[in-house]
Design an enzyme around this catalytic site. Structure first.
Site, PDB file in Angstrom:
ATOM      1  N   GLN A 271       2.591 -18.510   1.815  1.00  0.00           N
ATOM      2  CA  GLN A 271       1.894 -17.348   2.359  1.00  0.00           C
ATOM      3  C   GLN A 271       0.393 -17.555   2.191  1.00  0.00           C
ATOM      4  O   GLN A 271      -0.103 -17.723   1.075  1.00  0.00           O
ATOM      5  CB  GLN A 271       2.374 -16.071   1.650  1.00  0.00           C
ATOM      6  CG  GLN A 271       1.953 -14.809   2.381  1.00  0.00           C
ATOM      7  CD  GLN A 271       2.587 -13.561   1.805  1.00  0.00           C
ATOM      8  OE1 GLN A 271       1.888 -12.698   1.263  1.00  0.00           O
ATOM      9  NE2 GLN A 271       3.903 -13.447   1.910  1.00  0.00           N
TER      10      GLN A 271
ATOM     11  N   TYR B  64       2.109  -5.235  -6.928  1.00  0.00           N
ATOM     12  CA  TYR B  64       1.675  -4.240  -5.954  1.00  0.00           C
ATOM     13  C   TYR B  64       1.917  -2.816  -6.460  1.00  0.00           C
ATOM     14  O   TYR B  64       3.006  -2.506  -6.959  1.00  0.00           O
ATOM     15  CB  TYR B  64       2.418  -4.418  -4.631  1.00  0.00           C
ATOM     16  CG  TYR B  64       2.073  -5.670  -3.857  1.00  0.00           C
ATOM     17  CD1 TYR B  64       0.932  -6.412  -4.149  1.00  0.00           C
ATOM     18  CD2 TYR B  64       2.875  -6.108  -2.813  1.00  0.00           C
ATOM     19  CE1 TYR B  64       0.618  -7.555  -3.433  1.00  0.00           C
ATOM     20  CE2 TYR B  64       2.571  -7.248  -2.089  1.00  0.00           C
ATOM     21  CZ  TYR B  64       1.436  -7.971  -2.403  1.00  0.00           C
ATOM     22  OH  TYR B  64       1.130  -9.105  -1.689  1.00  0.00           O
TER      23      TYR B  64
ATOM     24  N   ARG C 264       0.803  -1.227   0.000  1.00  0.00           N
ATOM     25  CA  ARG C 264       0.000   0.000   0.000  1.00  0.00           C
ATOM     26  C   ARG C 264       0.835   1.276   0.000  1.00  0.00           C
ATOM     27  O   ARG C 264       0.335   2.345   0.337  1.00  0.00           O
ATOM     28  CB  ARG C 264      -0.940  -0.005   1.210  1.00  0.00           C
ATOM     29  CG  ARG C 264      -1.996  -1.104   1.166  1.00  0.00           C
ATOM     30  CD  ARG C 264      -2.968  -1.012   2.327  1.00  0.00           C
ATOM     31  NE  ARG C 264      -4.064  -1.949   2.184  1.00  0.00           N
ATOM     32  CZ  ARG C 264      -4.057  -3.188   2.661  1.00  0.00           C
ATOM     33  NH1 ARG C 264      -3.002  -3.629   3.323  1.00  0.00           N
ATOM     34  NH2 ARG C 264      -5.087  -3.991   2.485  1.00  0.00           N
TER      35      ARG C 264
ATOM     36  N   SER D 293      -3.116 -10.730   5.764  1.00  0.00           N
ATOM     37  CA  SER D 293      -4.380 -10.178   6.286  1.00  0.00           C
ATOM     38  C   SER D 293      -4.648 -10.679   7.705  1.00  0.00           C
ATOM     39  O   SER D 293      -5.729 -11.210   7.996  1.00  0.00           O
ATOM     40  CB  SER D 293      -5.557 -10.514   5.361  1.00  0.00           C
ATOM     41  OG  SER D 293      -5.529  -9.714   4.199  1.00  0.00           O
TER      42      SER D 293
ATOM     43  N   ARG E 258       0.064 -16.972  -6.720  1.00  0.00           N
ATOM     44  CA  ARG E 258      -1.176 -17.744  -6.591  1.00  0.00           C
ATOM     45  C   ARG E 258      -1.096 -18.939  -7.532  1.00  0.00           C
ATOM     46  O   ARG E 258      -0.404 -18.884  -8.532  1.00  0.00           O
ATOM     47  CB  ARG E 258      -2.410 -16.889  -6.909  1.00  0.00           C
ATOM     48  CG  ARG E 258      -2.848 -16.029  -5.724  1.00  0.00           C
ATOM     49  CD  ARG E 258      -4.232 -15.464  -5.913  1.00  0.00           C
ATOM     50  NE  ARG E 258      -4.671 -14.726  -4.732  1.00  0.00           N
ATOM     51  CZ  ARG E 258      -5.267 -15.277  -3.687  1.00  0.00           C
ATOM     52  NH1 ARG E 258      -5.502 -16.588  -3.667  1.00  0.00           N
ATOM     53  NH2 ARG E 258      -5.650 -14.553  -2.661  1.00  0.00           N
TER      54      ARG E 258
END
Length: 310
Positions: free
Chosen positions: A173, A52, A22, A220, A122
């Protein structure tokens, strides 16, 4: 700061990771303040990804633009990045060409000669393990990537890769928080007909990681669900927040520290990947990294989050 082994890499790494997904729209000074808070708290592990920041490698570039690591500072930091997501589409691509080209882009953006840990972001349904192995072999031999892992992969997907990949896969992760804990919850209440929690939505990922010395990195860690907002001070979770408040007062730490400790207390020796841009939250998470929650406290938080302990 509690440290944990990173799989079989031989690295001893912080239990808290600074995720920088972010920072694209943050000023140089804000990024430096965030990094200083992390570094001073012992959080010397950075989590990047090529996707990102809104454009490829943008957050990697922004960190490098704001923080000019000296050679000695670079040696003291573990830099992890990820590849495999193609935003246009979107789709996933674990081809030899994609992996190697994205690593080259990350090396340039990060201003470094090596990536400490590369994760496949992923699962790619079209993965060809021999292509992944070819890319990993080339990157490893050139010293461009030191260690490899995956993100959001099932045990079967990991085992399929390992049929061809010779390097140890040191990390996986995965999303995990007190309120988003299928990695843990089904096993606690297995073999109970008619209890929804007993339905297997997980394939033994956490146990597989422990059996194969793969470090779980919890992303998260404060999200209630899949990007559905944090559970901290959320009126949807009054019982959980009451317990968090009580334990925070008992241990004289912020409640975010207790939420962190719920993950780091687990004997799997997991890492907690922060997604915050708040220096205060980084410091709070670091406080929780080795908070000695008792078994009773850990299970109380689990029950207060809505899970059943038979």
């Amino acid at each position: 700061m509690k440290t944990v082994p990173l799989g079989t890499s031989g690295l001893q790494v912080p239990a808290v990771v600074l995720g920088v997904m972010r920072i694209a729209d943050k000023t140089d000074e804000e990024i430096r303040e965030l990094w200083a808070a992390a570094r001073d708290a012992g959080v010397t592990f950075l989590d990047h990804a090529d996707v990102y920041g809104g454009s490829m490698h943008r957050c990697e570039e922004r960190f490098t633009e704001a923080v000019a690591l000296s050679p000695s500072e670079r040696d003291a930091v573990t830099i992890q990045t990820k590849c495999g997501i193609v935003p246009d589409g979107p789709y996933f691509d674990f081809s030899y060409e994609r992996i190697t080209s994205q690593v080259e882009g990350s090396l340039r953006a990060l201003g470094t000669d090596r990536i400490d840990v590369l994760l496949l972001h992923r699962p790619d349904a079209l993965v060809e393990p021999d292509e992944v192995a070819r890319a990993f072999d080339e990157l490893s031999a050139a010293g461009k990537v030191l260690h490899f892992g995956v993100s959001n992969h099932t045990p079967g997907q990991i085992d399929l890769l390992k049929r061809s990949v010779t390097q140890p896969l040191v990390a996986n992760q995965l999303q995990l928080s007190i309120t988003h804990a299928p990695l843990v919850a089904q096993g606690v209440a297995s073999n109970m007909q008619a209890l929804d929690q007993s339905v297997a939505r997980d394939t033994g990922t956490l146990d597989h990681a422990r059996l194969h010395d793969i470090t779980v990195q919890a992303w998260s860690p404060f999200q209630a669900g899949f990007f559905s907002g944090v559970f901290l001070d959320d009126e949807r979770y009054p019982e959980l927040n009451a317990v968090l408040d009580r334990l925070a007062a008992q241990y004289d730490v912020p409640k975010l520290a207790v939420a962190t400790a719920w993950i780091t207390r687990h004997p799997a020796q997991m890492q907690v990947v922060l997604g915050t841009t708040s220096p205060e939250r980084v410091r709070a998470a670091a406080q929780g990294s080795d908070l000695p929650l008792t078994r009773a406290e850990w299970y109380e938080l689990f029950r207060a989050a809505g899970y059943t302990v038979p």
